[in-house]
Scaffold this active site. Structure first.
Site, PDB file in Angstrom:
ATOM      1  N   ASP A   7      -2.939  43.139 -21.292  1.00  0.00           N
ATOM      2  CA  ASP A   7      -3.421  42.330 -20.177  1.00  0.00           C
ATOM      3  C   ASP A   7      -4.722  42.925 -19.641  1.00  0.00           C
ATOM      4  OD1 ASP A   7      -3.044  40.121 -18.299  1.00  0.00           O
ATOM      5  OD2 ASP A   7      -2.780  41.672 -16.789  1.00  0.00           O
ATOM      6  N   GLU A   9      -7.665  42.611 -16.098  1.00  0.00           N
ATOM      7  CA  GLU A   9      -8.081  42.054 -14.821  1.00  0.00           C
ATOM      8  C   GLU A   9      -9.598  41.982 -14.839  1.00  0.00           C
ATOM      9  OE1 GLU A   9      -6.028  40.723 -12.819  1.00  0.00           O
ATOM     10  OE2 GLU A   9      -4.198  41.547 -13.708  1.00  0.00           O
ATOM     11  N   GLU A  52     -12.487  36.549  -3.970  1.00  0.00           N
ATOM     12  CA  GLU A  52     -11.413  35.800  -4.640  1.00  0.00           C
ATOM     13  C   GLU A  52     -10.718  36.660  -5.693  1.00  0.00           C
ATOM     14  OE1 GLU A  52     -14.516  34.863  -4.322  1.00  0.00           O
ATOM     15  OE2 GLU A  52     -14.542  32.970  -3.188  1.00  0.00           O
ATOM     16  N   HIS A 150      -1.642  41.257  -9.114  1.00  0.00           N
ATOM     17  CA  HIS A 150      -1.807  41.406 -10.553  1.00  0.00           C
ATOM     18  C   HIS A 150      -2.303  42.813 -10.856  1.00  0.00           C
ATOM     19  CE1 HIS A 150      -1.732  37.021 -11.925  1.00  0.00           C
ATOM     20  NE2 HIS A 150      -1.460  37.002 -10.625  1.00  0.00           N
ATOM     21  N   ASP A 155       1.551  44.257 -15.546  1.00  0.00           N
ATOM     22  CA  ASP A 155       1.746  42.959 -16.184  1.00  0.00           C
ATOM     23  C   ASP A 155       2.025  43.101 -17.677  1.00  0.00           C
ATOM     24  OD1 ASP A 155       1.356  41.830 -13.749  1.00  0.00           O
ATOM     25  OD2 ASP A 155      -0.486  40.762 -14.232  1.00  0.00           O
TER      26      ASP A 155
END
Length: 234
Positions: A7, A9, A52, A150, A155
């Site tokens: 995963d 980010e 965001e 997250h 994750d």
């Protein structure tokens, strides 16, 4: 079989518009079983982190300022991946970022054949049902209470559990292939022929049964099959 539940980010949704990686996480699986070996790094994206994105993963520009740039970890990342299959939820998103970062430092992309998308598997297996990572955790009873934001490594750990359930549960990796089973049987047979039993088994017949059997055979005539062998030869 080596796989990596994987995963990332990022600073946003589109690497073509300048968004960058801020975190990479991976969990190694061998034959669908986690080995305990992981890969995890925070990255300086060389740009700001929009609010965001911060609200999603909680990684600020200040926190990432002293972290390595992707160019500094690219080789160690590729060495960890090797020829393993990357198991990713919504693989096109993560691989878009990874391959863009590799291109920035003059390295070739990870080919699609080396990537397995669990989102596609979930949609085939549960058509019409929610297929997000959180939804699959609920479906399979996987605890994701730690996932308040997250995080690439967390994750990846959760994804590894979801992936194992998607392919049939924790028993999936325990079955022998036909080749493995044949090989195992052959090895057992070879060992049983090569190694004598250290302690002979006790007789299974009582003295009375042996005597009764001998009397029965003696009445069968000289051509009886059992009279062709001495005791213990058959």
């Amino acid at each position: 079989m080596r796989e990596i539940a994987f995963d990332t980010e990022t600073t946003g949704l589109d690497p073509r518009n300048g968004d960058r990686l801020v975190e990479i996480g991976g969990v190694e699986l061998i034959n669908h079983v986690p080995t305990g070996r992981t890969y995890h790094v925070y990255l300086n994206p060389e740009r700001d982190v929009p609010l965001e994105a911060f609200n999603v993963h909680g990684l600020s520009s200040e926190f990432l300022a002293d972290k390595p740039k992707f160019a500094e970890v690219a080789q160690e990342f590729l060495e960890f991946v090797g020829d393993a299959v990357l198991v990713i939820h919504n693989a096109s998103f993560d691989m878009g970022f990874i391959n863009m970062e590799l291109a920035r430092v003059g390295l070739g992309p990870i080919p699609p054949a080396q990537v397995l998308d669990t989102l596609a598997i979930a949609r085939r297996k549960h058509p019409g049902s929610p297929a997000s990572l959180d939804a699959l955790c609920s479906r399979y009873g996987i605890d994701n209470s730690r996932r308040t934001k997250h995080g690439a490594l967390l994750d990846s750990e959760i994804l590894a559990e979801v992936y194992i359930e998607l392919i049939g549960g924790k028993q999936a990796g325990l079955a022998f292939s036909a080749e493995e089973e044949t090989t195992t049987v052959e090895v057992v047979q070879q060992r049983s022929r090569a190694l004598p039993r250290p302690v002979p088994l006790p007789p299974r017949l009582s003295a009375a049964e042996i005597e009764a059997h001998a009397a029965f055979v003696s009445g069968m005539g000289d051509k009886a099959l059992w009279k062709r062998y001495e005791p213990g030869e058959a």
